[in-house]
Design an enzyme around this catalytic site. Structure first.
Site, short mmCIF file in Angstrom:
data_model
loop_
_atom_site.label_atom_id
_atom_site.label_comp_id
_atom_site.label_asym_id
_atom_site.label_seq_id
_atom_site.Cartn_x
_atom_site.Cartn_y
_atom_site.Cartn_z
N ASP A 138 53.52 23.76 42.04
CA ASP A 138 54.11 23.47 43.34
C ASP A 138 53.96 24.61 44.33
O ASP A 138 54.31 24.48 45.49
CB ASP A 138 55.59 23.10 43.19
CG ASP A 138 55.80 21.60 43.39
OD1 ASP A 138 54.79 20.90 43.58
OD2 ASP A 138 56.95 21.16 43.36
N ASP A 440 66.92 14.94 36.68
CA ASP A 440 66.66 14.50 35.33
C ASP A 440 67.82 13.68 34.76
O ASP A 440 67.64 12.58 34.25
CB ASP A 440 66.35 15.70 34.43
CG ASP A 440 67.22 16.90 34.75
OD1 ASP A 440 68.23 16.73 35.48
OD2 ASP A 440 66.91 18.01 34.30
#
Ligand SMILES: *[C@@H]1O[C@H](CO)[C@@H](O)[C@H](O)[C@H]1NC(C)=O
Ligand SMILES: CC(=O)N[C@H]1CO[C@H](CO)[C@@H](O)[C@@H]1O
Length: 730
Positions: A138, A440
């Site tokens: 990223d 998550d």
């Protein structure tokens, strides 16, 4: 192939549950008696009544929270896999596995560490033609890409070496750190030298901040970086570094290599990137064009594989003919390879991974905790749960093996573009869910609430090992983020409290609430660690006297719970000192991280300013890591998280000393004080004892990791002012 059913795993319930239930019932009776005491003996005077009501509220909260923590202890289960049955039955039809490694910052996550993780997962004992590894970067860093190119060369030696000698672990960094330098074979010396050369080349490039010219010109992948403006503004970079379908892509022994892909999704300042969830969703789409493995594994870039059988362990659950079809994901615990014996920061989260997660498994499945987790691609991509669903392991992968790599890269790039997700269900019903710092957990919860199950797999040899925080501030900041995220889940549309129409058991909902309410715990804990001590200083008793029978439920609940928690801790491999450290860190988290998380969330919910606290960078210089190894608590930084800890600890110290000073003035004063206020003396005394490292850090240490003097002085003034104004004014 025989027709009879061969189970691929077994599930065992823990023993001695009836005894535990009886014990829990007795504690519950004790808690109820405490509540009754508070209701019966409310003091007459105005101020005293409010203090009393505060204590009562705290005790109601503690009681309620205790009930929540009983849900995972009710019926924990343990699972064991039969990998030989898997090979016997399914060896020919093993599904493709796509492994996602996510990295976000080459400064915090050094490329040399990242590629060690990548190499460890490339070396799984699994057919390489079915294995693909994706690195999502990223930061879009050329250095990370360079490290990956180097790793792809080293892999040609490393993978056959691992398989030939069946070595463990398969992260080269961890492996070479674990073997002694004598008694080495010729091959090992050779590989170790290759590895060292590679690491030093990578580290040099990182230090210089640029890739060596000869590499750059020989690998056309680097041409992508021409359009690189900054970390937040660049095109999609997609490179298939090793193409597993290419007959020439073999290791030095002529075996096929796993596919290896580098992806940096497009970033533009005007598009929000959704952090790791966004990266994972880009990986999901891009991988569906390249390898389309039916099983996905995602690991953080610092979590290397310590067990080359982990894929097979996971498949034993997912491919089981009887139960596999309803399982959405298999979660492994997060373990760490650099915690010291007594785990001074409680980083292993031992109780969670050894007690609570097996307990949640018994209630319908552990949460998805973002790393070390195997998913079925279908389910993560939004497949709805239905009763008769069957896995089809024979479906062929997407890719037409004739497609040219360059074309494939070109045709897949758009999947990682910023605009791709506009007006789609990505982030809502498909892929990882957006909008929460713990994406998550929300994703796992949302799958479970449709009816999917999950499984907790905790084999003896830890499967994934990461790096634990090595300073107090890191631990506290990490927990502030977690507790804030978990509280947001509770307030979101996925809230475990709102699932009446959903398919999650009550027990599992309670289990989720344990984490959702971390932040809320702070209020009761702060109250309990300040008010009784201040009243001790004043000589006002807030608990039953020694002669009163009402003391019994208090002492019973306190002692029995602490003994039970100690026994539980020792039974899962902890030490007594480790337990004591765990209690301390539990107190610190509750009075600092969780409190700040609660305040932040409240301000955000009310739409007020977005309070953010300065987060200090990770300090892991030589001296700091020496202190870590000696289990000396690391302060060093000036953080508001520390101010509150230091102030509370000093306040308790002053109250305790003040009480002793007053008591010794009169004859038999100590005895009398003790008779009237035994529990308060005990509470305050224990708080002083447990805060010992803080006093050391403030007054007795001279190293760099001590509490900054300005912070000490500030806390001294605050604590002193509170004590004085309390004893003279109120
Ligand atoms: C990691 O694997 C090694 C064997 O290579 C084993 O000895 C060790 O206990 C494992 N670590 C953990 C935390 O399980
Ligand atoms: C005990 C141990 O292995 N400590 C290591 C943990 O990780 C830090 C940072 O990577 C090292 O500096 C320690 O030596």
């Amino acid at each position: 192939m025989s027709k009879e059913y061969l189970p691929l795993f077994e599930t065992k319930e823990a023993k001695g549950r009836v005894v535990y239930w009886a014990f829990a019932a007795s504690i519950f009776v004790g808690i109820c008696l405490i509540w009754i005491y508070r209701v019966k003996f409310v003091p007459e005077d105005e101020v005293g009544r409010w203090v009393w009501i505060g204590l009562f509220a705290a005790e109601i909260w503690f009681g309620f929270y205790w009930v929540l923590t009983q849900s995972p202890r009710w019926n924990p289960i343990h699972r064991r896999t039969f990998k030989h049955n898997l090979s016997k039955r399914h060896e020919g039809e093993l599904p493709g596995v796509d492994i996602f490694v996510c990295t976000a910052d080459p400064d915090m996550e050094p490329p040399a560490m990242v590629i060690s993780t990548v190499l460890s997962v490339m070396a799984y004992d699994y057919p390489p033609e079915k294995l693909s590894v994706y690195l999502s970067d990223d930061a879009g860093s050329e250095l990370t890409y360079y490290a990956l190119v180097e790793a792809s060369q080293f892999a040609k030696h490393w993978i056959p070496f691992c398989k030939k000698f069946n070595i463990q672990p398969r992260s080269p960094a961890a492996y070479f750190a674990s073997v002694s330098s004598d008694h080495q074979g010729k091959e090992m010396v050779f590989i170790q030298k290759l590895y060292k050369d590679m690491v030093s080349k990578i580290n040099t490039a990182v230090e210089l901040g640029r890739v060596p010219e000869e590499i750059r010109s020989s690998n056309e992948g680097f041409s992508l970086w021409k359009s690189h403006v900054s970390r937040r503004d660049h095109d999609t970079f997609l490179q298939i570094v090793i193409d597993g379908r290419d007959p020439k892509a073999t290791d030095v022994e002529g075996s096929i290599l796993p596919t290896l892909v580098y992806l940096a999704r497009e970033k533009r300042p005007q598009y929000f990137h959704n952090f790791k969830a966004g990266a994972m969703n880009a990986l999901l789409r891009v991988s569906s064009h390249i390898s389309n493995g039916q099983i996905l594994l995602n690991v953080d870039c610092d979590m290397y594989s310590n067990n080359s059988d982990a894929i097979r362990d996971a498949l034993c659950f997912l491919m089981d003919e009887e139960k596999g079809h309803e399982i959405a994901f298999v979660q492994f615990p997060q373990k760490f390879d650099n915690v010291t014996k007594n785990d001074i920061y409680g980083s292993t989260l031992r109780v969670i991974s050894e007690v609570e997660l097996p307990g949640l498994d018994g209630l319908g499945g552990p949460p998805y905790i973002g790393t070390g987790c195997f998913h079925k691609r279908d389910v993560l991509c939004g497949k709805k749960y239905s009763k008769g669903y069957k896995n089809d392991w024979n479906s062929k992968s997407y890719r037409n093996s004739k497609a040219n790599v360059k074309e494939l890269e070109e045709n897949s790039k758009y999947l990682a573009n910023c605009t791709y997700e506009e007006n789609t269900q990505w982030g809502k019903e498909i892929g990882l869910r957006y909008g929460c710092p713990v994406e998550d957990v929300v994703t796992g919860l949302s799958m479970q609430s449709q009816g999917w199950k999950s499984v907790y797999c905790n084999p003896e040899r830890g499967a994934f090992l990461g790096v634990a925080p090595t300073s107090l501030v890191q631990t506290l900041v990490q927990h502030k983020r977690w507790s804030e995220g978990d509280l947001q889940i509770f307030l979101s549309r996925y809230s475990p409290a709102l699932c009446t129409r959903r398919k999650i058991s009550l027990g599992l909902r309670m289990g989720y609430c344990i984490y959702c309410f971390w932040a809320v715990n702070s209020l009761a804990t702060v109250y309990y660690s300040i008010i009784p001590s201040l009243y001790l200083l004043k000589g006002v008793s807030l608990f039953p006297q020694v002669s009163s029978p009402w003391l019994i439920p208090f002492t019973y609940v306190i002692f029995a719970e602490y003994v039970a928690s100690l026994v539980e801790f020792l039974s899962i491999g902890g030490t007594v000192q480790g337990w004591w450290n765990e209690q301390r860190i539990w107190l610190y988290k509750r009075t600092s991280s969780y409190l700040f998380a609660l305040v932040d969330t409240a301000l955000k919910t009310l739409g007020l300013s977005d309070l953010t606290f300065a987060i200090t960078a990770k300090v892991t210089d030589q001296e700091a890591s020496q202190r870590y190894e000696k289990e000396i608590m690391e302060f060093g930084a000036s953080s508001p998280l520390f101010t509150i800890l230091a102030t509370t600890s000093l306040l308790n110290l002053f109250c305790f000393l003040g009480m002793v000073k007053k008591a010794v003035k009169t004859d038999s004063g100590l005895v009398m004080a003790f008779q009237a206020m035994a529990l308060q003396v005990l509470l305050c005394g224990i708080l002083v004892l447990i805060n010992w490292p803080l006093y050391q850090g403030m007054f007795f240490r001279t190293d760099k990791g001590k509490m900054p003097s300005s912070l000490t002085i500030q806390s001294l003034i605050l604590a002193l002012a509170t004590c004085l104004s309390f004893s003279f004014l109120l």
